[in-house]
Design an enzyme around this catalytic site. Sequence first.
Site, short mmCIF file in Angstrom:
data_model
loop_
_atom_site.label_atom_id
_atom_site.label_comp_id
_atom_site.label_asym_id
_atom_site.label_seq_id
_atom_site.Cartn_x
_atom_site.Cartn_y
_atom_site.Cartn_z
N CYS A 108 0.82 -1.22 0.00
CA CYS A 108 0.00 0.00 0.00
C CYS A 108 0.85 1.27 0.00
O CYS A 108 1.96 1.28 0.55
CB CYS A 108 -0.88 0.05 1.24
N ARG A 133 5.05 0.14 -6.03
CA ARG A 133 5.00 -0.68 -4.82
C ARG A 133 4.03 -1.85 -4.94
O ARG A 133 4.09 -2.79 -4.16
CB ARG A 133 4.56 0.20 -3.62
N TRP A 137 -3.08 -2.64 -1.33
CA TRP A 137 -2.72 -4.02 -1.67
C TRP A 137 -3.47 -4.88 -0.66
O TRP A 137 -3.17 -4.86 0.54
CB TRP A 137 -1.20 -4.18 -1.54
N ASN A 156 -1.75 1.78 5.90
CA ASN A 156 -0.90 0.68 5.43
C ASN A 156 -0.60 -0.19 6.64
O ASN A 156 -0.36 0.33 7.73
CB ASN A 156 0.45 1.19 4.92
N GLY A 157 -0.55 -1.50 6.44
CA GLY A 157 -0.22 -2.39 7.56
C GLY A 157 -1.40 -3.27 7.93
O GLY A 157 -2.38 -3.36 7.18
N GLU A 166 18.03 -17.19 -8.41
CA GLU A 166 17.64 -15.81 -8.71
C GLU A 166 17.07 -15.71 -10.13
O GLU A 166 16.07 -15.03 -10.37
CB GLU A 166 18.85 -14.88 -8.52
N LYS A 224 13.28 -14.47 -11.05
CA LYS A 224 12.98 -13.39 -12.00
C LYS A 224 11.95 -13.85 -13.02
O LYS A 224 10.99 -13.15 -13.32
CB LYS A 224 14.25 -12.94 -12.76
N GLU A 228 8.40 -14.37 -11.44
CA GLU A 228 7.79 -13.10 -11.01
C GLU A 228 7.15 -12.34 -12.16
O GLU A 228 6.05 -11.82 -12.01
CB GLU A 228 8.88 -12.17 -10.45
N HIS A 284 18.66 -36.19 -8.31
CA HIS A 284 17.88 -36.64 -7.15
C HIS A 284 16.40 -36.30 -7.30
O HIS A 284 15.69 -36.21 -6.30
CB HIS A 284 18.46 -36.03 -5.87
N LYS A 330 6.41 -4.24 -4.17
CA LYS A 330 7.85 -3.96 -4.15
C LYS A 330 8.40 -4.03 -2.74
O LYS A 330 9.50 -4.51 -2.53
CB LYS A 330 8.09 -2.56 -4.74
C1 AGP Z 1 12.67 -9.61 -6.00
O1 AGP Z 1 12.60 -9.57 -7.38
C2 AGP Z 1 11.40 -9.60 -5.32
N1 AGP Z 1 10.54 -8.58 -5.71
C3 AGP Z 1 11.40 -9.94 -3.84
O2 AGP Z 1 11.79 -11.26 -3.73
C4 AGP Z 1 12.28 -9.07 -2.90
O3 AGP Z 1 13.63 -9.32 -3.14
C5 AGP Z 1 11.91 -9.40 -1.44
O4 AGP Z 1 10.57 -9.06 -1.22
C6 AGP Z 1 12.80 -8.72 -0.43
O5 AGP Z 1 12.68 -7.33 -0.50
P1 AGP Z 1 13.72 -6.39 0.21
O6 AGP Z 1 15.05 -6.63 -0.42
O7 AGP Z 1 13.20 -5.01 -0.04
O8 AGP Z 1 13.74 -6.75 1.66
#
Ligand code: AGP
Length: 614
Positions: A2, A27, A75, A101-102, A487, A491, A494, A510, A609
């Site tokens: 949010c 965000r 959100w 927010n929260g 990683e 990507k 996501e 395995h 984000k």
């Molecule tokens: C990464 O592409 C993601 N959006 C997500 O995994 C992110 O790295 C994770 O939420 C941690 O965020 P931060 O680094 O702001 O703590």
Amino acid sequence: MCGIVGYIGKRNAYPILIKGLHRLEYRGYDSAGVALINPEGQLNIYKAKGKVAELESFAADKDTGGTIGIAHTRWATHGEPNTVNAHPHYSESERLAIIHNGIIENYAVLKAGLTKEGYSFKSETDTEVLVQLVEYTQVNKHVDLKTAVQLALQQVIGAYAIAILDKEHPDTLIAARKGSPLVVGIGDDEYFLASDATPIVEYTDKVIYIDDEEVVCLQAGKEVDITTINNVAKTPEIKRLELSLSQLEKGGYPHFMLKEIFEQPRTLTDSMRGRVNVRQDNIALSGFIDNKERFLNAKRIIITACGTSWHAGLIAMYAIEEFAQIPVEVEYSSEFRYRKPVINKDDVVIAISQSGETADTLAAIQLAKEKGAFIFSICNVVGASIPRVSDSGCYTHVGPEIGVASTKAFTAQVVALTMLALCIGREKGTLNQKDYLKIVRELGQIPDKIQRVLGQNKRIADFAKTFTYAQNFIYLGRGYNFPVAMEGALKLKEISYIHAEGYPAAEMKHGPIALISQEMPVVVVAPHCGTYEKVVSNIQEIKARKGRVIAVVTVGDKLVSKIADYVIEVPETEECLTPLLTVVPLQLLAYHIAVVKGCDVDQPRNLAKSVTVE
Ligand code: AGP
């Protein structure tokens, strides 16, 4: 997650609020809304499901007048994303409006109490409960809005950043925070309020970061008034923003993610500036120098983070154990905080977070702090909550990362952690001078080498088209490049919504080998490292089962190039630095597949984000 924007001053608030919401779109959100008190004293709320643009269309023919207002991108946590659950929410008498927010964890208990008092609720949200509680307190305790907010928040369990308007007091905007960020921008007889500095930067560079359990009262032309929720007065600390407007624009790129991938040669140069001195063959990391003894005496280092930052932490485990010979554990913050971990006073905890606001990482830090561990954080957003609660740390200085999929922040985290590992190793004497110098010099070459990898963007874009049919991908790597495989997979899933898993290459036999077929692309990260030959054998096993291999190899590679279907070359470098080069083609591959599939690359569905709730 949010986003909050607020304004009080002489200008028309609506355009400022809408622009602010657009700046916070990165965000992640699913509905948006705005509340304004017009010059006649009416409190108008407009809300819409979907993007900020939908809100703008909805409000286009409405009264959007007023020089005070609050706005929100939601959100969903409590209740589905729809217009009723969108913020702002009115109080019972429609005198107050709130954005939040929260999560209010004890909202059900509070709601039951208010229901007994005759209050009714239109939405399923915890937020509406809070605004009703504030109004109930205001009316029944005969107190002003600020006091009512303080008293209500004393009863709240959970996390919040809130902003409230009261139509009986059109000259006052009240906000408060606990566990969710809030920044006040100081203009000329006007104030701005936001979840981060991005909506504020074009109006002022003077900001105040609100601390946990603080309530701020903003009135145009008057000094900022900050108290705790227990009404203890605080002195506002004004900071200068180091953020420019151009950093928040796409700069000619179709997406922020592509811009951020291409920025990496520069961002890594910025990250190393003043720290890596290639001429003097030296690394100076002030957060380490000032706390050298804590690192040298550490029996163990615990790294805690989430998502991409956790992957950077895993790479650091290889580097710290290799150079400093200190045992390292890498923990998902969400697991660490709840699993009653053994934490000792001589442990060093390294918390990694791009945003500096990730709720689980913040909670993991708090737990480790209570047990007496020393907290060192690696963070990108200056002034965020995580660096503020840490004992020491290192900013990555890559500028705002707007694309939800983290790219430039990841490479900068790896650089920061590698610098730290080298500093500890040299100081402890576990890393010999010759190897130290070789790596320091090579670090200085990394930005140029990434530039060379970026030169293959067009080729990667071309062959990415071939893979948009795929439902599943496997990514394999070993050693320093096993976290890179994870990683790369993260990507892809996501932003393209293709299922992808990252595995240590040797684990393939395995289980995952059962999945290999012509329909299953396998991305193998295979630069010239210690386990190179073993990875080549894995590729042969995949080819024997008709799998299609995309390989990332070191320039001049002979073996893999003969058997893989697609090969992307990266320059030769030190083994510990290979992730900085091998991850770049994986970022580009995910990006181009997502673009061809027509996905919303910068704001993928369901993702936020900065994950400020559990
Ligand atoms: C990464 O592409 C993601 N959006 C997500 O995994 C992110 O790295 C994770 O939420 C941690 O965020 P931060 O680094 O702001 O703590």
